[in-house]
Design an enzyme around this catalytic site. Sequence first.
Site: not given
Length: 250
Positions: A209, A225
């Site tokens: 992201h 992440c």
Amino acid sequence: MTARVEVSDTRPSKLDGAWPAPTTTSTTTTTIPVANDGLTVSGSLGPNWPDQFTAADAAGSRVPLYQAPNVPVPSGRVLTNPTSEGVPLTMLVRKEQGDWLQVQIQSRPNGATAWIRRSDVVLRTVPNHILIELGAKRLTVFHGKDVVWSASVAPGKASSPTPTGSFYVDALAKPTNPNGSYGAYQVSFTGFSNVYSSFGGGNGQVAAHGTNRPELIGTPASHGCVRLSNPDVTVLVTLARQGTPVDVVP
């Protein structure tokens, strides 16, 4: 690390989401118990990567899981469509056998694979695969053996590492606030944290992201992440359709 999001479509032009900020109520454990429930664990589809892969989109509201053709998983587990996050259910086909498909699913354990009936899904192909190299802090999109695009990333910290293994893109989302901690877009893939059983209202699943801290790109900075700059994740979301394989290596 991802949080719960609602999305309306898998195409970047219609992505929508409400992305809550991480909270201090995240659950951290050193060992997360996983019930295999008759599932197997798949390995990588490469090297000698093909130039297309087969994705399976749920045709109805339910997809029953089997541990082998005609042998339901012990729990009788059924995947729902859309998923609990409001995302259209997509699986990655690993093997075809007559009226049956062996598919990778969005579930612990990482790489979880089950059998489903071919009649429960609609098949399509995806052209690319993604390689994330944690040591090099690099994400690369390939078509077969050819590099399509590459970017620097910020993977997980030593205390919250990005899980390694073979996964696939299961959802694309556009956070409500592109200037927030999740950036302009999120490309969710089916890896689950080995240290978080929940995070920010989500289930510990990770993603690639954007970020509002671009100065940290190139360093291990996340909760698991893979962070990209907002300009880079805006490119990635056009190259990573649902079902795109993702390999994460040390």
